[in-house]
Design a protein around this motif. Structure first.
Motif, PDB file in Angstrom:
ATOM      1  N   ASN A  63       0.854   3.009  -2.445  1.00  0.00           N
ATOM      2  CA  ASN A  63       1.521   1.713  -2.620  1.00  0.00           C
ATOM      3  C   ASN A  63       0.462   0.617  -2.687  1.00  0.00           C
ATOM      4  O   ASN A  63      -0.225   0.366  -1.689  1.00  0.00           O
ATOM      5  CB  ASN A  63       2.481   1.428  -1.478  1.00  0.00           C
ATOM      6  N   ASN A  77       2.231   7.890   0.934  1.00  0.00           N
ATOM      7  CA  ASN A  77       2.558   7.596  -0.462  1.00  0.00           C
ATOM      8  C   ASN A  77       1.746   6.400  -0.966  1.00  0.00           C
ATOM      9  O   ASN A  77       1.528   5.431  -0.242  1.00  0.00           O
ATOM     10  CB  ASN A  77       4.049   7.282  -0.598  1.00  0.00           C
ATOM     11  N   GLN A 100       0.746  -2.474  -2.610  1.00  0.00           N
ATOM     12  CA  GLN A 100       1.083  -3.654  -1.813  1.00  0.00           C
ATOM     13  C   GLN A 100       0.765  -3.492  -0.331  1.00  0.00           C
ATOM     14  O   GLN A 100       0.801  -4.466   0.417  1.00  0.00           O
ATOM     15  CB  GLN A 100       2.580  -3.984  -1.979  1.00  0.00           C
ATOM     16  N   TRP A 108       3.529   4.612   4.012  1.00  0.00           N
ATOM     17  CA  TRP A 108       2.238   4.444   3.351  1.00  0.00           C
ATOM     18  C   TRP A 108       1.103   4.756   4.326  1.00  0.00           C
ATOM     19  O   TRP A 108       1.324   5.371   5.364  1.00  0.00           O
ATOM     20  CB  TRP A 108       2.132   3.005   2.813  1.00  0.00           C
ATOM     21  N   LEU A 150       2.599   1.919  -8.034  1.00  0.00           N
ATOM     22  CA  LEU A 150       3.450   2.433  -6.974  1.00  0.00           C
ATOM     23  C   LEU A 150       3.666   3.939  -7.158  1.00  0.00           C
ATOM     24  O   LEU A 150       3.923   4.405  -8.269  1.00  0.00           O
ATOM     25  CB  LEU A 150       4.793   1.712  -6.990  1.00  0.00           C
TER      26      LEU A 150
END
Length: 321
Positions: free
Chosen positions: A273, A271, A275, A320, A299
């Motif tokens: 992301n 997924n 961050q 992630w 996100l």
């Protein structure tokens, strides 16, 4: 003596496109060879020579579903069809010429595993059973570039409905074709052929999960993964398996192609992301390919309202890259 052996999917840093070229659309196209390929008379002739009438061509352009909107322009078709990954036909981005060898008919889709009744169905029969529509999706590659594409196809949930999986099925495993004569890269035994991808049942039945049969108002191009590919816009692009021939419902999490190659860098979930960095580079921003604009990464690639609920309770999972 210690010998460093590069894997086929690794590139030396000096081969990476310099940022100043990437930021300039014309320079970027020239540096990557897209401009030359997209205008190549030889490639155009090869594409025409390989074309055969598509039995479902009358279904396009499909009606657009206005629920799915973009925050950026649609990527130019020439870029999208000439700059992408399709490892069955080579490890570079310029696989369009090689992909013309792909034989699209006859094409049979096999559905098996934990289902009420295993079946094989011709692609054209499958497509005509399904409610085709067009969706504008943006995509985010783990390499940090983004595209926006007008896909045509049908929700993956509709195929799940057709398959009638048993209640114990937890995952959907997908595989590409396996034909080293057509796809010479499949002769390279150090890769885990056939290309395999997987989703949980919750992901597969999410409204965003989409099986693609067309793009840009016509049947999808061979270089884009014809005749049937996956589009999951909240995940990194390597989750979007091309040329799907086999769906298996199972209670065991599938090991995907990229996990098998390098699990420390490419996980099952994948997924988007901003961050969480890839082990070798940041994911905080993305470059809109063909536009020359860098934007902050969102996100779930901006699709959190559709998919965030799937992952509640999975805090201990590596969701992630």
């Amino acid at each position: 003596m210690h010998v460093i052996r590069r894997r086929g999917w690794e590139i030396p840093e000096h081969h990476a496109t310099p940022e100043h070229l990437f930021l300039d659309r014309r320079a970027f196209l020239a540096a990557t060879g897209i401009a030359a390929i997209s205008l190549s008379p030889t490639l155009a002739l090869a594409q025409r020579a390989a074309d055969v009438p598509d039995p479902t061509a009358d279904l396009y352009p499909a009606k657009r579903n206005e629920k799915y909107v973009l925050d950026r322009p649609v990527t130019d078709e020439k870029i999208n069809t000439n700059y992408n990954n399709f490892y069955e036909f080579g490890t570079s981005k310029q696989i369009a010429r090689n992909a013309q060898a792909l034989k699209l008919r006859p094409w049979t889709v096999k559905i098996d595993g934990m289902v009420e009744k295993e079946q094989e169905i011709g692609l054209d029969d499958l497509i005509r059973k399904m409610p085709l529509e067009e969706r504008l999706y943006r995509h985010r590659c783990v390499e940090a570039w983004g595209m926006a594409i007008p896909w045509s196809g049908f929700p993956l949930a509709k195929l799940v409905e057709l398959a009638k999986p048993l209640s114990a099925a937890k995952y959907l495993k997908m595989e590409t074709f396996l034909d080293p004569v057509v796809a010479p890269a499949q002769k390279q035994t150090w890769y885990p052929w056939p290309y395999t991808e997987g989703l949980t049942m919750a992901e597969a039945t999410n409204e965003l999960a989409f099986l693609v049969t067309g793009a840009y108002g016509k049947p999808v191009a061979k270089s884009q993964g014809a005749p049937l590919r996956l589009a999951v816009p909240w995940k990194y692009g390597f989750k979007s398996i091309k040329s799907i021939a086999h769906f298996t419902f199972t209670d065991q999490r599938p090991k995907t192609y990229w996990e098998a190659l390098q699990a420390s860098e490419y996980g099952f979930w994948a997924n988007v992301n901003p961050q969480v960095a890839h082990p070798r580079w940041s994911q905080a921003s993305e470059m809109l390919i063909g536009v020359g604009e860098r934007r902050p990464t969102l996100l779930f690639n901006g699709y959190a309202e559709f998919v965030a609920g799937i992952y509640k309770g999975l805090e201990n999972e590596r969701l992630w890259v």
